[in-house]
Design a protein around this motif. Structure first.
Motif, short mmCIF file in Angstrom:
data_model
loop_
_atom_site.label_atom_id
_atom_site.label_comp_id
_atom_site.label_asym_id
_atom_site.label_seq_id
_atom_site.Cartn_x
_atom_site.Cartn_y
_atom_site.Cartn_z
N TRP A 78 37.75 75.37 64.28
CA TRP A 78 39.31 75.51 64.11
C TRP A 78 39.53 75.67 62.58
CZ3 TRP A 78 44.97 73.69 66.19
CH2 TRP A 78 45.49 74.65 65.85
N ILE A 79 40.01 77.13 62.26
CA ILE A 79 39.94 77.32 60.31
C ILE A 79 41.41 77.44 60.62
CG2 ILE A 79 39.75 77.72 57.92
CD1 ILE A 79 37.59 76.00 59.37
N ALA A 80 42.57 77.11 59.89
CA ALA A 80 44.20 76.88 60.47
C ALA A 80 44.81 76.87 58.93
CB ALA A 80 44.65 75.67 61.06
N GLY A 81 43.85 76.53 57.57
CA GLY A 81 44.03 76.76 56.20
C GLY A 81 42.51 75.99 55.77
N GLY A 82 43.38 76.43 54.23
CA GLY A 82 42.71 75.80 53.29
C GLY A 82 41.93 76.49 52.59
N THR A 83 40.92 76.16 51.77
CA THR A 83 40.09 77.44 51.20
C THR A 83 38.49 76.73 50.74
OG1 THR A 83 41.44 77.85 49.25
CG2 THR A 83 39.01 78.60 48.91
N ILE A 84 37.96 77.95 51.47
CA ILE A 84 36.36 77.25 52.08
C ILE A 84 35.29 77.96 51.16
CG2 ILE A 84 34.79 77.01 53.66
CD1 ILE A 84 37.00 76.57 55.91
N ASP A 85 34.58 77.93 50.80
CA ASP A 85 32.83 78.38 49.55
C ASP A 85 31.82 77.46 50.01
OD1 ASP A 85 31.79 79.89 48.50
OD2 ASP A 85 32.25 79.37 46.43
N ALA A 86 31.57 77.87 51.23
CA ALA A 86 30.03 77.62 51.90
C ALA A 86 28.77 78.27 51.86
CB ALA A 86 30.64 76.96 53.34
N THR A 87 27.84 77.33 51.36
CA THR A 87 26.70 78.33 51.43
C THR A 87 25.75 77.80 52.05
OG1 THR A 87 26.70 78.87 48.99
CG2 THR A 87 24.45 78.91 49.97
N ALA A 88 24.35 77.83 53.31
CA ALA A 88 23.88 77.56 54.57
C ALA A 88 22.83 78.48 54.70
CB ALA A 88 25.37 77.23 55.70
N ALA A 89 21.94 77.22 54.80
CA ALA A 89 20.66 77.49 55.25
C ALA A 89 20.96 78.26 57.12
CB ALA A 89 19.15 77.27 55.00
N ASP A 90 21.77 77.73 57.70
CA ASP A 90 21.63 78.13 59.00
C ASP A 90 22.88 78.87 59.44
OD1 ASP A 90 18.87 77.37 60.40
OD2 ASP A 90 19.77 75.65 60.68
N ASP A 91 23.98 78.15 59.96
CA ASP A 91 25.17 79.02 60.02
C ASP A 91 26.14 78.46 58.91
OD1 ASP A 91 23.67 80.20 62.56
OD2 ASP A 91 24.91 79.74 63.37
N GLY A 92 27.29 79.64 59.22
CA GLY A 92 27.91 78.78 58.60
C GLY A 92 28.80 78.30 58.86
N ILE A 93 29.42 78.71 59.96
CA ILE A 93 30.66 78.23 61.21
C ILE A 93 30.00 78.76 61.98
CG2 ILE A 93 32.55 78.39 62.47
CD1 ILE A 93 33.58 79.36 59.77
N ASP A 94 29.47 76.97 62.88
CA ASP A 94 28.95 77.14 64.29
C ASP A 94 29.51 76.51 65.75
OD1 ASP A 94 26.85 77.42 66.07
OD2 ASP A 94 25.48 75.84 65.63
N ALA A 95 29.61 76.77 65.97
CA ALA A 95 30.77 76.05 67.30
C ALA A 95 30.00 76.34 69.08
CB ALA A 95 32.61 76.91 67.78
N TRP A 96 29.61 74.91 69.57
CA TRP A 96 29.29 75.36 70.89
C TRP A 96 30.37 76.39 71.76
CZ3 TRP A 96 25.40 75.07 73.08
CH2 TRP A 96 24.09 75.02 74.07
N THR A 97 31.30 76.04 71.46
CA THR A 97 32.32 76.64 72.75
C THR A 97 33.28 77.89 71.56
OG1 THR A 97 33.89 74.87 71.84
CG2 THR A 97 33.20 75.16 74.14
N ASP A 98 34.43 77.19 70.93
CA ASP A 98 34.64 78.54 70.12
C ASP A 98 35.05 78.46 68.83
OD1 ASP A 98 35.73 79.39 72.62
OD2 ASP A 98 38.57 77.92 72.78
N ALA A 99 35.38 79.67 67.83
CA ALA A 99 35.50 79.27 67.11
C ALA A 99 36.74 80.74 66.23
CB ALA A 99 34.28 79.93 66.02
N LEU A 100 37.21 79.42 65.28
CA LEU A 100 38.54 80.39 65.11
C LEU A 100 39.10 80.23 64.05
CD1 LEU A 100 39.77 78.18 67.98
CD2 LEU A 100 40.79 79.87 68.78
N ILE A 101 39.68 81.66 63.73
CA ILE A 101 40.02 80.98 62.48
C ILE A 101 41.37 81.87 62.39
CG2 ILE A 101 40.30 82.14 59.37
CD1 ILE A 101 37.02 82.09 59.93
N THR A 102 42.43 81.59 61.93
CA THR A 102 43.74 81.43 61.69
C THR A 102 44.95 81.89 60.17
OG1 THR A 102 44.64 78.70 62.05
CG2 THR A 102 44.09 80.96 63.85
N GLY A 103 43.63 81.23 59.79
CA GLY A 103 44.41 80.97 57.76
C GLY A 103 43.62 80.82 57.03
N GLY A 104 44.08 80.63 56.03
CA GLY A 104 42.90 79.88 54.80
C GLY A 104 42.22 81.37 53.97
N THR A 105 41.18 80.51 52.67
CA THR A 105 40.30 81.69 52.35
C THR A 105 38.74 80.96 53.04
OG1 THR A 105 42.10 82.47 51.14
CG2 THR A 105 39.66 82.92 50.06
N VAL A 106 38.05 81.82 53.35
CA VAL A 106 37.07 81.35 53.94
C VAL A 106 36.03 82.43 53.23
CG1 VAL A 106 35.22 81.19 55.90
CG2 VAL A 106 37.71 80.34 56.09
#
Length: 524
Positions: free
Chosen positions: A268-296
Motif C-alpha cells: 500500500w502506497i499512501a504517500g511519500g515520493t518513490i523513485d525506483a529502478t528494478a530488474a524485476d517488478d517495481g511493485i510486487d504484491a501477492w494479493t493487493d497492490a494499492l496506491i492512494t497517494g504520493g508520487t511514484v
C-alpha cells in the motif's frame, strides 16, 4: 503497541475497517506508552466499510477493508529522552545500558527500550529481546557495515522501529546471503517501522535491502536502498506512508509475498515520493497492490506494478517510464490519480484469473473473468503491445484515458475477451488496425471509430456535423485507427475525424471493418 496502520494524512475514520466479515480491531492514537514495557492491544468498536472516509474511492477502500491490520510504531509511543546511548567504535562498542551486551564486534540489544546508536561499527547490531518487547533503534550518525551477513538483525522482539534522528546521516552496508537466516542488510523477524527526518543509505551486495518477516512500514525519512535482490520487502505487508525513497533493486523494488493468508501479502502506497529502478517488478504484491497517494516513479525490466489478486490506483501521481508490462493483475481498478504508463508489451493487462479454462492461463478468446474498471483519474498509456488488455471485460464509468497503442498488427490499443462498456468519461485509443476493437454497441455512452493514418507528430481532430471541435490529440507514433468516446458523442450521428487536415466521415456506434478485437466488441 499494535495499531491499525493508517497514514497520518488520512482521516481516522478509515481505521474502522472489517476483514471480510471478521472483526478487525482499530487502535486509538496519540497516547504515548512507557518505554520498555510490553504493549497490549485494546479493542475498539468495530465499524463497517460504510464508515470509510469518502475521499478514498470505493474501488480502493473495498480492498483496504479486506486486508488485515498492519503494525506501526509511532513516534509518540516512545521518548528520545529515555534513550540509552550505544557508542560504536570501529570493531567494538560501549554502552552503560543493562539492555546492551557487546561481544567483539557484535552489539546485542536484549531488552525493550530506546537505544541511540552513534559512530562506526564494522560488525553487527542484533536485537534479541523478549517476544513482547518494543525496541526503538535511533540512528544518529551511525555507520554499520558487515561484510559477512546482515548489519542489523532482529532475532526476537514484538515491534521494532528504526528512527532516523533529525539532521543525521546514516549508512547500513551488508553482504547477506539468500540462503542465510537473515537475508537482508536490515533484517527483522518481527514487525518493523522506519521513521524520522534523517537520512539512511542501505546497501546489500548479496540479497535484500530492508526486509521484515511480518509488517514493514516506512512512515518517514530520506532513504536510499541498493540491493542485489529486493529493495524493500514486508512479507505480511509493506506500507509506505510518507518518505523519500530512492530504490535500486536486482529483483523487485517493493514487495510483499505472504502466500498463506489472503488478507496479507499486500503493498500500500499512501504517500511519500518513490523513485525506483528494478530488474524485476517495481511493485510486487501477492494479493493487493494499492496506491492512494504520493508520487511514484518506476523504471523496470518486468512489470511496473504486479499483483496476483487486485490492483487499485485511486490517487497520487504514478509514472512508469519503462516496463515490459506496466500494470498487471486479475482485477485492475483505476479510480483516481495522474497515471502515465510506458511498456514494451501491454500497458494495462488484466490476466491470471484462477478461473481461466483449458490451462490457457486466461489466453485465447474466452472471457476468463478478469476485469479492468476505470472510474476516475487521468490515464495515459504508451504501449508497444496492447494498450488496455483484459482477458475478461473492460468497463469505464469515468476518468480521462488516452491510449497510444501499438504499431504492430498483432496487438490493439483496446483488447478484451469479454467486451468493452463505456458509461462515462473520455476515452481515445490510437493504434494499429489489425486487432482494433471498439466498445460494445450496448455502451451507454456514444463512441466512434475511424480508419485513419498518420505518423508521430500528426494532429488528430474530432468534429461534429456542425464543425465544432470536440477533441484534438497529437500522435506520438504511427497509427491507422482511432476510437473515441465522450459525452459529446451520440450514437447514429455523423462526425469527422481529421489527420493533419485530411478528413474522414464516420457514424457513431459503427466499428471499422476488418478488425479482430475481443469477442464482445463493437461491430466490425
Amino acid at each position: 503497541m499494535r495499531r491499525r496502520l493508517i497514514p497520518l494524512a488520512l482521516p481516522l475514520a478509515l481505521a474502522g475497517l472489517v476483514l471480510a466479515g471478521c472483526a478487525v480491531t482499530a487502535q486509538p492514537t496519540g497516547t504515548a506508552q512507557p518505554t520498555g514495557t510490553a504493549q497490549s492491544t485494546a479493542a475498539s468498536s468495530v465499524e463497517t466499510i460504510a464508515d470509510v472516509d469518502s475521499t478514498i474511492p470505493e474501488a480502493a477502500a473495498e480492498l483496504l477493508a479486506a486486508n488485515a491490520d498492519g503494525t506501526v510504531v509511532r513516534d509518540d509511543e516512545w521518548s528520545a529522552a529515555d534513550a540509552a546511548t550505544v557508542t560504536l567504535g570501529g570493531t567494538t562498542a560501549t554502552s552503560d545500558s543493562a539492555g546492551v551486551s557487546v561481544d567483539g564486534s557484535t552489539v546485542t540489544i536484549t531488552a525493550a527500550g530506546v537505544y541511540r546508536l552513534t559512530g562506526t561499527l564494522d560488525g553487527q547490531v542484533v536485537v534479541e529481546a523478549p517476544d513482547d518487547a518494543q525496541v526503538v533503534l535511533v540512528l544518529d550518525g551511525a555507520d554499520i557495515e558487515n561484510v559477512s551477513g546482515s548489519a542489523i538483525q532482529v532475532v526476537t522482539a514484538d515491534d521494532v522501529a528504526i528512527h532516523l534522528a533529525a539532521g543525521s546521516t546514516n549508512t547500513v552496508t551488508a553482504a547477506s546471503s539468500a540462503d542465510a537466516e537473515a537475508s537482508a542488510a536490515i533484517y527483522a523477524d518481527s514487525d518493523l517501522t522506519v521513521s524520522g527526518s534523517g537520512s539512511l543509505t542501505v546497501a546489500d551486495t548479496g540479497n535484500d535491502g530492508i526486509s521484515a518477516t511480518d509488517d514493514l512500514a516506512i512512515i518517514a525519512g530520506t532513504i536510499t536502498v541498493e540491493a542485489a535482490d529486493d529493495a524493500l520487502r514486508g512479507k505480511d505487508s509493506l506500507v509506505v506512508e510518507d518518505a523519500t525513497l530512492t530504490l535500486t533493486a536486482g529483483g523487485d523494488a517493493l514487495k510483499s509475498d505472504q502466500e498463506e493468508d489472503a488478507a496479507q501479502g499486500y503493498v500500500w502506497i499512501a504517500g511519500g515520493t518513490i523513485d525506483a529502478t528494478a530488474a524485476d517488478d517495481g511493485i510486487d504484491a501477492w494479493t493487493d497492490a494499492l496506491i492512494t497517494g504520493g508520487t511514484v516513479s518506476l523504471a523496470t525490466e518486468d512489470d511496473g506494478i504486479h499483483s496476483e489478486t487486485a490492483l487499485a490506483i485511486a490517487g497520487g501521481d504514478v509514472t512508469i517510464s519503462r516496463s515490459y508490462e506496466a500494470i498487471e493483475s486479475a482485477d485492475i481498478r483505476i479510480a483516481g490519480g495522474a497515471i502515465r504508463l510506458t511498456s514494451s508489451d501491454d500497458g494495462v493487462n488484466a490476466s491470471g484469473n484462477a478461473t481461466s479454462a483449458s490451462g490457457m492461463g486466461g489466453g485465447g478468446m474466452q472471457d476468463s473473468g478478469e476485469t479492468v474498471t476505470i472510474s476516475g483519474g487521468t490515464l495515459v498509456v504508451d504501449a508497444g503491445g496492447d494498450g488496455l488488455d483484459s482477458n475478461g471485460t473492460i468497463e469505464m464509468t469515468g476518468g480521462d484515458v488516452t491510449v497510444l497503442g501499438p504499431t504492430s498488427q498483432n496487438n490493439g490499443a483496446l483488447d478484451s475477451n469479454g467486451g468493452i462498456a463505456v458509461t462515462a468519461g473520455t476515452l481515445v485509443a490510437i493504434g494499429s488496425t489489425g486487432m482494433a476493437e471498439s466498445p460494445q454497441e450496448s455502451s451507454a455512452q456514444g463512441w466512434l471509430a475511424a480508419t485513419v493514418s498518420g505518423s508521430a507528430g500528426s494532429t488528430i481532430q474530432i468534429q461534429d456535423a456542425d464543425g465544432t471541435l470536440l477533441a484534438e490529440y497529437t500522435a506520438t507514433k504511427a497509427f491507422e485507427s482511432v476510437v473515441f468516446s465522450s459525452s459529446d458523442i451520440t450514437e447514429g450521428e455523423s462526425y469527422t475525424v481529421s489527420v493533419d487536415g485530411t478528413s474522414t466521415a464516420v457514424t457513431a456506434g459503427v466499428a471499422t471493418a476488418g478488425g479482430m478485437g475481443g469477442g464482445m466488441g463493437g461491430r466490425r
